[in-house]
Motif scaffolding. Structure first.
Motif, PDB file in Angstrom:
ATOM      1  N   TRP A 159      40.244 -31.180  -8.939  1.00  0.00           N
ATOM      2  CA  TRP A 159      40.168 -30.795  -7.536  1.00  0.00           C
ATOM      3  C   TRP A 159      39.245 -29.584  -7.323  1.00  0.00           C
ATOM      4  O   TRP A 159      38.420 -29.579  -6.404  1.00  0.00           O
ATOM      5  N   VAL A 160      39.382 -28.576  -8.159  1.00  0.00           N
ATOM      6  CA  VAL A 160      38.546 -27.384  -8.001  1.00  0.00           C
ATOM      7  C   VAL A 160      37.080 -27.710  -8.278  1.00  0.00           C
ATOM      8  O   VAL A 160      36.181 -27.263  -7.561  1.00  0.00           O
ATOM      9  N   THR A 161      36.822 -28.505  -9.311  1.00  0.00           N
ATOM     10  CA  THR A 161      35.435 -28.867  -9.630  1.00  0.00           C
ATOM     11  C   THR A 161      34.799 -29.668  -8.501  1.00  0.00           C
ATOM     12  O   THR A 161      33.606 -29.516  -8.206  1.00  0.00           O
ATOM     13  N   LEU A 162      35.599 -30.496  -7.846  1.00  0.00           N
ATOM     14  CA  LEU A 162      35.062 -31.310  -6.748  1.00  0.00           C
ATOM     15  C   LEU A 162      34.789 -30.504  -5.483  1.00  0.00           C
ATOM     16  O   LEU A 162      33.848 -30.798  -4.742  1.00  0.00           O
ATOM     17  N   THR A 163      35.610 -29.491  -5.196  1.00  0.00           N
ATOM     18  CA  THR A 163      35.561 -28.844  -3.879  1.00  0.00           C
ATOM     19  C   THR A 163      35.050 -27.418  -3.878  1.00  0.00           C
ATOM     20  O   THR A 163      34.596 -26.944  -2.831  1.00  0.00           O
ATOM     21  N   GLY A 167      30.235 -25.618  -0.037  1.00  0.00           N
ATOM     22  CA  GLY A 167      30.016 -25.329   1.362  1.00  0.00           C
ATOM     23  C   GLY A 167      31.297 -24.874   2.036  1.00  0.00           C
ATOM     24  O   GLY A 167      32.395 -25.111   1.522  1.00  0.00           O
ATOM     25  N   PRO A 168      31.189 -24.213   3.195  1.00  0.00           N
ATOM     26  CA  PRO A 168      32.380 -23.639   3.835  1.00  0.00           C
ATOM     27  C   PRO A 168      33.403 -24.667   4.286  1.00  0.00           C
ATOM     28  O   PRO A 168      34.609 -24.432   4.190  1.00  0.00           O
ATOM     29  N   LYS A 169      32.969 -25.823   4.778  1.00  0.00           N
ATOM     30  CA  LYS A 169      33.921 -26.815   5.285  1.00  0.00           C
ATOM     31  C   LYS A 169      34.754 -27.422   4.163  1.00  0.00           C
ATOM     32  O   LYS A 169      35.988 -27.457   4.236  1.00  0.00           O
ATOM     33  N   LEU A 170      34.064 -27.904   3.132  1.00  0.00           N
ATOM     34  CA  LEU A 170      34.798 -28.502   2.018  1.00  0.00           C
ATOM     35  C   LEU A 170      35.612 -27.447   1.274  1.00  0.00           C
ATOM     36  O   LEU A 170      36.714 -27.730   0.786  1.00  0.00           O
ATOM     37  N   GLY A 171      35.079 -26.231   1.197  1.00  0.00           N
ATOM     38  CA  GLY A 171      35.842 -25.157   0.574  1.00  0.00           C
ATOM     39  C   GLY A 171      37.113 -24.842   1.326  1.00  0.00           C
ATOM     40  O   GLY A 171      38.166 -24.585   0.723  1.00  0.00           O
ATOM     41  N   ALA A 172      37.035 -24.880   2.663  1.00  0.00           N
ATOM     42  CA  ALA A 172      38.234 -24.626   3.474  1.00  0.00           C
ATOM     43  C   ALA A 172      39.264 -25.725   3.284  1.00  0.00           C
ATOM     44  O   ALA A 172      40.471 -25.459   3.201  1.00  0.00           O
TER      45      ALA A 172
END
Length: 348
Positions: A159-163, A167-172
């Motif tokens: 999950w962490v590697t994917l997100t 970018g701010p949206k996917l990070g949020a």
């Protein structure tokens, strides 16, 4: 005058017989000093762990004595399966058998001495050593806990590697899922997984038993909240590592994004998750009490539930003490390893 000055200069530089000597090395002294500081730090951690264990054992002992009613009467009622008036002779026999007639302070030190020897006492209901009762079921709980930790690591890394750093949206979105997963109560999550995947889709058995297929849902119940906790701490380090110079260097060498994330960034980012693994072992052992009851799995959870229902205090105290020992020892080992691997983490 010039010669005197020259001689003084030679002596200051360490010259002997016209041959210049190197200044005495300071590195061994520094290593020795660092070694002493590390030893002191480890010693403090060991002492602190022993104090915590002593405190947990003390609370467990006096919790037994603080319960209402006479302990000898409770033991006799458990054996008989019903409450009734006991004769003084019956009470005297139980008091003698369990040492309840002795002063409380003597019972306390006998109790501590037994814990040091690995003796948690005798079950009121089964008339067997508590260590034997726990030992029969401990293996199933340990397997469940280790499987849950493995699942949590896999879920967290994927999950962490994917997100992270996308970018701010996917990070949020990633951060929100981390917080949501970490806050899921085990009893609620276990029931939901049971309803969906066992009763609804019928992918897994409703009663887990001791089979491999019955291990998946209980392990996921423990793993998902744990993965959320680890992801919260790992995500920050992961995003910080993405801004380090070694990432730019890897990109300049032509390495792809996934290679950089998995081979370079991840190993720098998982340090907080490694630290949490010590806590996770104790957390999964204690969480297994609920999960094993939900999925009807063998383990110390079912033993604890049975002991609580029957007021079998030695078994209850033994399991609680065991979980405390696992918590403290696991965290102590992680702290010691960190101190040995990089003393600056503890001594800076």
């Amino acid at each position: 005058m010039t010669r005197t000055s020259s001689s003084s200069s030679d002596r200051g530089a360490g010259a002997v017989g016209g041959v210049a000597l190197a200044a005495p090395p300071e590195q061994p002294a520094r290593r020795a000093s660092l070694g002493r500081r590390v030893s002191v730090q480890i010693g403090r951690k060991v002492v602190a762990a022993l104090v915590v264990l002593w405190g947990a054992a003390t609370v467990a002992f006096f919790a037994q004595t603080a319960l209402p009613g006479d302990r000898a009467t409770v033991i006799l009622n458990i054996r008989a399966g019903q409450a009734q008036v006991r004769t003084p002779a019956e009470l005297a026999q139980i008091n003698e058998q369990y040492g309840l007639h002795r002063p409380l302070i003597v019972q306390y030190f006998d109790y501590l001495g037994g814990l040091v020897r690995g003796d948690f006492g005798t079950s009121y209901q089964q008339f067997r050593p508590v260590t034997a009762i726990i030992g029969e079921q401990l293996g199933a709980t340990v397997i469940l806990s280790l499987t849950a930790i493995l699942f949590a690591w896999v879920l967290m890394v994927v999950w962490v590697t994917l997100t992270a750093g996308r970018g701010p949206k996917l990070g949020a979105v990633g951060s929100t899922v981390d917080v949501f997963a970490a806050g899921l109560p085990a009893y609620w999550l276990g029931i939901i997984l049971l309803l969906v995947f066992a009763l609804g889709l019928r992918w897994f058995p409703v009663l887990s038993g001791s089979g491999v297929d019955g291990l998946i849902l209980p392990a996921l119940t423990l793993a998902i909240p744990l993965a959320g906790f680890m992801a919260q701490s790992t995500r920050t380090e992961f995003e910080r590592a993405l801004d380090q110079p070694f990432v730019l260097s890897a990109r300049m060498r032509g390495m792809g994004d996934w290679g950089i994330r998995l081979r370079h960034v991840l190993r720098h980012a998982v340090i907080p998750a490694v630290t949490l693994s010590g806590w996770a072992l104790g957390a999964t052992l204690s969480g297994a009490v609920i999960v094993e009851s939900i999925f009807n799995r063998p383990g110390i959870g079912s033993v604890l539930v049975s002991a609580v229902n029957s007021q079998d205090l030695p078994v209850v105290v033994g399991i609680v003490t065991l979980v405390a020992v696992v918590y403290v020892v696991a965290n102590l080992l992680v702290d010691i390893v960190y101190t040995l691997v990089d003393p600056r983490l503890e001594l800076s």
